[in-house]
Design a protein around this motif. Sequence first.
Motif, PDB file in Angstrom:
ATOM      1  N   SER A 108       0.843  -1.187   0.000  1.00 29.41           N
ATOM      2  CA  SER A 108       0.000   0.000   0.000  1.00 29.41           C
ATOM      3  C   SER A 108       0.884   1.246   0.000  1.00 29.41           C
ATOM      4  N   VAL A 109       0.506   2.246  -0.770  1.00 27.77           N
ATOM      5  CA  VAL A 109       1.299   3.478  -0.799  1.00 27.77           C
ATOM      6  C   VAL A 109       1.321   4.143   0.576  1.00 27.77           C
ATOM      7  N   HIS A 137      -6.896   0.378  -1.782  1.00 23.36           N
ATOM      8  CA  HIS A 137      -5.589   1.008  -1.632  1.00 23.36           C
ATOM      9  C   HIS A 137      -4.874   1.050  -2.979  1.00 23.36           C
ATOM     10  N   ASP A 138      -4.227   2.186  -3.245  1.00 18.03           N
ATOM     11  CA  ASP A 138      -3.251   2.234  -4.327  1.00 18.03           C
ATOM     12  C   ASP A 138      -2.029   1.464  -3.832  1.00 18.03           C
ATOM     13  N   MET A 139      -1.356   0.795  -4.746  1.00 20.83           N
ATOM     14  CA  MET A 139      -0.217  -0.035  -4.377  1.00 20.83           C
ATOM     15  C   MET A 139       1.023   0.390  -5.158  1.00 20.83           C
ATOM     16  N   HIS A 140       2.133   0.546  -4.434  1.00 25.00           N
ATOM     17  CA  HIS A 140       3.411   0.744  -5.102  1.00 25.00           C
ATOM     18  C   HIS A 140       3.885  -0.598  -5.652  1.00 25.00           C
ATOM     19  N   LEU A 141       4.446  -0.568  -6.840  1.00 27.11           N
ATOM     20  CA  LEU A 141       5.080  -1.750  -7.428  1.00 27.11           C
ATOM     21  C   LEU A 141       6.575  -1.488  -7.488  1.00 27.11           C
ATOM     22  N   HIS A 142       7.332  -2.331  -6.800  1.00 22.68           N
ATOM     23  CA  HIS A 142       8.793  -2.302  -6.825  1.00 22.68           C
ATOM     24  C   HIS A 142       9.253  -3.589  -7.514  1.00 22.68           C
ATOM     25  N   ALA A 143      10.454  -3.596  -8.047  1.00 18.42           N
ATOM     26  CA  ALA A 143      11.002  -4.824  -8.622  1.00 18.42           C
ATOM     27  C   ALA A 143      12.522  -4.822  -8.539  1.00 18.42           C
ATOM     28  N   ARG A 144      13.039  -6.018  -8.548  1.00 19.95           N
ATOM     29  CA  ARG A 144      14.477  -6.228  -8.597  1.00 19.95           C
ATOM     30  C   ARG A 144      14.708  -7.322  -9.635  1.00 19.95           C
ATOM     31  N   VAL A 145      15.676  -7.110 -10.515  1.00 20.90           N
ATOM     32  CA  VAL A 145      15.970  -8.124 -11.534  1.00 20.90           C
ATOM     33  C   VAL A 145      17.385  -8.659 -11.324  1.00 20.90           C
ATOM     34  N   ARG A 146      17.602  -9.828 -11.850  1.00 19.11           N
ATOM     35  CA  ARG A 146      18.902 -10.454 -11.717  1.00 19.11           C
ATOM     36  C   ARG A 146      19.971  -9.512 -12.256  1.00 19.11           C
ATOM     37  N   GLY A 147      21.009  -9.314 -11.481  1.00 16.12           N
ATOM     38  CA  GLY A 147      22.083  -8.433 -11.871  1.00 16.12           C
ATOM     39  C   GLY A 147      21.996  -7.043 -11.261  1.00 16.12           C
TER      40      GLY A 147
END
Length: 193
Positions: free
Chosen positions: A150-151, A182-192
């Motif tokens: 949730s933001v 709720h508005d939701m933040h989207l985070h991400a992590r990629v390989r490397g």
Amino acid sequence: MPYLTSAVLPAGTLSRIPQPTISTGDGLVLRPWRAEDAPAVHAAFQDPLMHQWHIRAAESEAEVRGWIAEWREAWAQERNVQWAVADAADDRLLGRVALRNVLLGDGVAEVAYWTVAAARGRGVAARATSALARWALDETGFHRLELSHSVANEASCRVAEKTGFALEGTKRSALLHADGWHDMHLHARVRGD
């Protein structure tokens, strides 16, 4: 119709081995759930902050024992895999970390976590999330891990930032909580990363 690409991770990548115990290297361990964790999980879900940021409630230890049985079986199904986060010295339950919505063929999963009230402010969620991300991306071969919150949940946003999950955007009105959408933040992590 054949695909033009190969699966990032083949079916069986997880289920062919026992669920691992993962050390954070700094006093925490991510371990498979045990039936005897039910009282601590039930107690954690009585916390008002859990009710604020999570959509599930725990009405009894018997109900939680059912969850734990599902969590233990989920490894073999390779879709939603969960670890208990415990103190390495005394095995006291401090929280949970998980890979949800696992898509092995795409090499993608969503990270989720919670901590018990007594563990908050000690970096438990961040340390557990970092260890899980290292295991998933570097050791197992996932390509992308997503994390959403949730933001309004600033603590979860700090965990995402501390653990290298870049903010990619906001999903508007994406999840219904007890107090509304709720508005939701989207985070991400990629390989490397």
